[in-house]
Design a protein around this motif. Sequence first.
Motif, PDB file in Angstrom:
ATOM      1  N   ASP A   8       0.856  -1.113   0.013  1.00 50.18           N
ATOM      2  CA  ASP A   8      -0.287   0.026  -0.052  1.00 50.18           C
ATOM      3  C   ASP A   8       0.719   1.219   0.052  1.00 50.18           C
ATOM      4  O   ASP A   8       0.709   2.298  -0.593  1.00 50.18           O
ATOM      5  CB  ASP A   8      -1.083  -0.028   1.215  1.00 50.18           C
ATOM      6  CG  ASP A   8      -2.157  -0.888   0.938  1.00 50.18           C
ATOM      7  OD1 ASP A   8      -2.123  -1.459  -0.039  1.00 50.18           O
ATOM      8  OD2 ASP A   8      -3.106  -1.333   1.966  1.00 50.18           O
ATOM      9  N   MET A   9       1.836   1.054   0.836  1.00 52.56           N
ATOM     10  CA  MET A   9       3.002   2.103   0.853  1.00 52.56           C
ATOM     11  C   MET A   9       3.683   2.410  -0.602  1.00 52.56           C
ATOM     12  O   MET A   9       3.884   3.678  -1.062  1.00 52.56           O
ATOM     13  CB  MET A   9       4.076   2.171   1.836  1.00 52.56           C
ATOM     14  CG  MET A   9       3.750   2.336   3.042  1.00 52.56           C
ATOM     15  SD  MET A   9       4.979   2.188   4.329  1.00 52.56           S
ATOM     16  CE  MET A   9       4.302   1.689   5.723  1.00 52.56           C
ATOM     17  N   ALA A  12       1.384   4.197  -2.574  1.00 44.54           N
ATOM     18  CA  ALA A  12       1.048   5.724  -2.388  1.00 44.54           C
ATOM     19  C   ALA A  12       2.262   6.477  -2.567  1.00 44.54           C
ATOM     20  O   ALA A  12       2.293   7.789  -2.531  1.00 44.54           O
ATOM     21  CB  ALA A  12       1.044   5.798  -0.805  1.00 44.54           C
ATOM     22  N   ARG A  14       4.700   8.579  -5.042  1.00 46.54           N
ATOM     23  CA  ARG A  14       4.348   9.253  -6.210  1.00 46.54           C
ATOM     24  C   ARG A  14       5.910   9.281  -6.935  1.00 46.54           C
ATOM     25  O   ARG A  14       6.717   9.657  -6.269  1.00 46.54           O
ATOM     26  CB  ARG A  14       4.026  10.607  -6.270  1.00 46.54           C
ATOM     27  CG  ARG A  14       2.510  10.854  -5.651  1.00 46.54           C
ATOM     28  CD  ARG A  14       2.321  12.339  -5.298  1.00 46.54           C
ATOM     29  NE  ARG A  14       3.124  12.713  -4.180  1.00 46.54           N
ATOM     30  CZ  ARG A  14       3.385  13.985  -3.894  1.00 46.54           C
ATOM     31  NH1 ARG A  14       2.429  14.878  -4.343  1.00 46.54           N
ATOM     32  NH2 ARG A  14       3.985  14.268  -2.776  1.00 46.54           N
ATOM     33  N   ASP A  19       8.576  11.514  -1.688  1.00 49.40           N
ATOM     34  CA  ASP A  19       7.719  10.716  -0.925  1.00 49.40           C
ATOM     35  C   ASP A  19       8.268   9.636   0.148  1.00 49.40           C
ATOM     36  O   ASP A  19       8.226   9.564   1.343  1.00 49.40           O
ATOM     37  CB  ASP A  19       6.584  10.003  -1.538  1.00 49.40           C
ATOM     38  CG  ASP A  19       5.457  10.943  -2.046  1.00 49.40           C
ATOM     39  OD1 ASP A  19       5.724  12.133  -1.725  1.00 49.40           O
ATOM     40  OD2 ASP A  19       4.828  10.665  -3.012  1.00 49.40           O
ATOM     41  N   GLU A  24       6.841   8.929   7.316  1.00 47.46           N
ATOM     42  CA  GLU A  24       5.761   7.794   7.279  1.00 47.46           C
ATOM     43  C   GLU A  24       6.146   6.674   6.335  1.00 47.46           C
ATOM     44  O   GLU A  24       5.435   5.747   6.502  1.00 47.46           O
ATOM     45  CB  GLU A  24       4.375   8.495   7.067  1.00 47.46           C
ATOM     46  CG  GLU A  24       4.437   9.141   5.717  1.00 47.46           C
ATOM     47  CD  GLU A  24       4.693  10.701   5.772  1.00 47.46           C
ATOM     48  OE1 GLU A  24       5.251  11.028   6.795  1.00 47.46           O
ATOM     49  OE2 GLU A  24       4.316  11.500   5.096  1.00 47.46           O
TER      50      GLU A  24
ATOM     51  N   PHE B 131      -4.322  11.542  -7.369  1.00 46.51           N
ATOM     52  CA  PHE B 131      -3.006  11.043  -7.518  1.00 46.51           C
ATOM     53  C   PHE B 131      -2.406  11.258  -8.758  1.00 46.51           C
ATOM     54  O   PHE B 131      -1.331  11.729  -8.720  1.00 46.51           O
ATOM     55  CB  PHE B 131      -3.153   9.611  -7.021  1.00 46.51           C
ATOM     56  CG  PHE B 131      -1.849   8.889  -6.798  1.00 46.51           C
ATOM     57  CD1 PHE B 131      -0.874   9.064  -5.696  1.00 46.51           C
ATOM     58  CD2 PHE B 131      -1.023   8.158  -7.853  1.00 46.51           C
ATOM     59  CE1 PHE B 131       0.234   8.591  -5.450  1.00 46.51           C
ATOM     60  CE2 PHE B 131       0.154   7.531  -7.552  1.00 46.51           C
ATOM     61  CZ  PHE B 131       0.822   7.919  -6.333  1.00 46.51           C
ATOM     62  N   SER B 137      -0.258  14.171  -2.824  1.00 46.40           N
ATOM     63  CA  SER B 137       0.241  12.942  -2.078  1.00 46.40           C
ATOM     64  C   SER B 137      -0.786  12.595  -1.355  1.00 46.40           C
ATOM     65  O   SER B 137      -2.021  12.940  -1.158  1.00 46.40           O
ATOM     66  CB  SER B 137       1.235  13.350  -1.143  1.00 46.40           C
ATOM     67  OG  SER B 137       0.452  14.321   0.002  1.00 46.40           O
ATOM     68  N   TYR B 138      -0.820  11.203  -0.761  1.00 47.68           N
ATOM     69  CA  TYR B 138      -1.929  10.563  -0.307  1.00 47.68           C
ATOM     70  C   TYR B 138      -2.156  11.229   1.055  1.00 47.68           C
ATOM     71  O   TYR B 138      -3.509  11.323   1.341  1.00 47.68           O
ATOM     72  CB  TYR B 138      -1.666   8.867   0.276  1.00 47.68           C
ATOM     73  CG  TYR B 138      -0.619   8.889   1.373  1.00 47.68           C
ATOM     74  CD1 TYR B 138       0.767   9.265   1.456  1.00 47.68           C
ATOM     75  CD2 TYR B 138      -1.225   8.570   2.613  1.00 47.68           C
ATOM     76  CE1 TYR B 138       1.634   9.113   2.417  1.00 47.68           C
ATOM     77  CE2 TYR B 138      -0.474   8.563   3.890  1.00 47.68           C
ATOM     78  CZ  TYR B 138       0.926   8.666   3.698  1.00 47.68           C
ATOM     79  OH  TYR B 138       1.768   8.751   4.641  1.00 47.68           O
ATOM     80  N   LYS B 139      -1.508  12.065   1.723  1.00 52.54           N
ATOM     81  CA  LYS B 139      -1.871  13.054   2.899  1.00 52.54           C
ATOM     82  C   LYS B 139      -2.693  14.199   2.327  1.00 52.54           C
ATOM     83  O   LYS B 139      -3.550  14.319   3.024  1.00 52.54           O
ATOM     84  CB  LYS B 139      -0.608  13.368   3.607  1.00 52.54           C
ATOM     85  CG  LYS B 139      -0.083  12.403   4.775  1.00 52.54           C
ATOM     86  CD  LYS B 139       0.770  13.385   5.875  1.00 52.54           C
ATOM     87  CE  LYS B 139       2.238  13.417   5.298  1.00 52.54           C
ATOM     88  NZ  LYS B 139       3.003  13.911   6.380  1.00 52.54           N
ATOM     89  N   GLU B 140      -2.258  14.813   1.373  1.00 52.17           N
ATOM     90  CA  GLU B 140      -3.248  15.882   0.698  1.00 52.17           C
ATOM     91  C   GLU B 140      -4.506  15.420   0.220  1.00 52.17           C
ATOM     92  O   GLU B 140      -5.480  15.995   0.442  1.00 52.17           O
ATOM     93  CB  GLU B 140      -2.325  16.400  -0.619  1.00 52.17           C
ATOM     94  CG  GLU B 140      -1.342  17.041   0.070  1.00 52.17           C
ATOM     95  CD  GLU B 140      -0.272  17.687  -1.131  1.00 52.17           C
ATOM     96  OE1 GLU B 140       0.396  18.815  -1.102  1.00 52.17           O
ATOM     97  OE2 GLU B 140      -0.177  16.812  -2.118  1.00 52.17           O
ATOM     98  N   MET B 153      -4.972   5.165   1.408  1.00 58.97           N
ATOM     99  CA  MET B 153      -3.841   3.996   0.937  1.00 58.97           C
ATOM    100  C   MET B 153      -4.497   2.979   0.340  1.00 58.97           C
ATOM    101  O   MET B 153      -4.367   2.600  -0.692  1.00 58.97           O
ATOM    102  CB  MET B 153      -3.121   3.888   2.234  1.00 58.97           C
ATOM    103  CG  MET B 153      -1.721   4.861   2.155  1.00 58.97           C
ATOM    104  SD  MET B 153      -0.618   3.958   3.331  1.00 58.97           S
ATOM    105  CE  MET B 153       0.788   4.993   3.372  1.00 58.97           C
TER     106      MET B 153
END
Lengths: 264, 197
Positions: A8-9, A12, A14, A19, A24, B131, B137-140, B153
């Motif tokens: 999953d990371m 995530a 990009r 990143d 995290e 995305f 980003s996933y946080k945004e 996620m």
Amino acid sequence: MKSEPLHDMIDACRPGHDDLDQPEFSELAQALSEDSKLQRVFARSQEFDTTLRTTFQAVAPPPGFAERLLASLDQFEEEPAVADVETAVEPAKRTSRRWFTVRAGMASLATVAAVVSIWFAMPQQKSTPSDRAVAERVDRWNEDFDEADWQRIADVSSPQDFPAWKPLELRSDDRWQWVLKQRTLCYDLNMTPQENGEIVRLFVSKPTSTEVFPPSPPAGYPSPNGWHVGAWQANGRVYYLAVYAHRDSKLLYSRVIGSRINAA
Amino acid sequence: MSAAAQTASSEPTRLRELVEQHYSAIYGYAYRLSGSVADAEDLTQQTFMIAHQRMHQVREQDKVIRWLYTITRTSFLKSRRRQRPSAAVNFELNVDEIPDRFPDDCPFDEERLQSALNELGDEFKLCVTMFYYEELSYKEIAEQLDIPIGTVMSRLARAKGRLRHAMATAALKHTDESPSSADDQDQKQPTPIRSLK
């Protein structure tokens, strides 16, 4: 180490951004430094993302669209706002015919009010709405949200009326908003763990004079829109639990009410 | 001329500049979300109309495009409010189906991508569009959609799984249909790239 969170990371991260340097993602960075197979997976994922991003962004507007858009916006600017039109119109003079219409209208209204008063004065027989009627009602509510109106519990404390039942505890991530012109309160609850974008909503409204509901959550009913819905009445309120899951809404519903939600 | 009058007279110019600078990006975003040219045109027009009405809200010029994306997204969600929740989508991914390398002339063009996107539920489509298109980003994404980071996620991973599957299917079909030498065929045999989930 579990591979699922790592994958999953990876998904995530990009391509072309930093990143992986973020705290995290430290677990992923560490795993990548130790696992060559994971490195290959990461490289492929980044390659895939780069290709897909390019394809994603390669959309061209149809020919002439810019001109059409600008023309429509020009027209929008030229049209006077409704308020301007209203203030520009001179108020019409009241003729005797108009006064007759007004008086006739008021008499009709008085008649209707009298009939309504008599109706409400008569003893009403309460009945339980069918499961299907309840499910369709909740479907309509679910279509009437304004995404911009959600308030987070963490930001703005919610109105009262949330049932004091342990399985339905409010958390700071939960949200609420009024529906039906503030006649019904809706809580949008985050399930733990979060799975597949499942939705759990609790609608709270005042009981009506014609309807009665069971005192605890029923087995529920599938709604036409794929939710599983059940309504019950306790503490002077009617609660509608509406649950949506991509795979099995009923299963999630039973998971929620299976925690022995009883009237407080 | 007063400051207010100057502002009023400069609004049309500002709107025109805004449209000229960003209409293409907003159209593309609207198209990815809505999946149709007509809906994308409507969404784009709606976005700029709302932007025009709320121009005074813009504080930082360099964030205008983000603001426009947000308006587009909100308008899209409102337009979808009356639609049913999306049907369950099979996100299962058979990793053996994914070729190690996609052919350079892979026919997975933007139309195929769009048809794969259209099969996703709105919540997945939003995440994946933010995305890839907005490059958030996933946080945004979590902040913008006001949902937990873990949900983003998970949605990203699942949506990307579905897109990979569609891409792999297209590539394999293309491989099967393309007349090529035995050596080429060997090179294009699908090989697993990862064992996940």
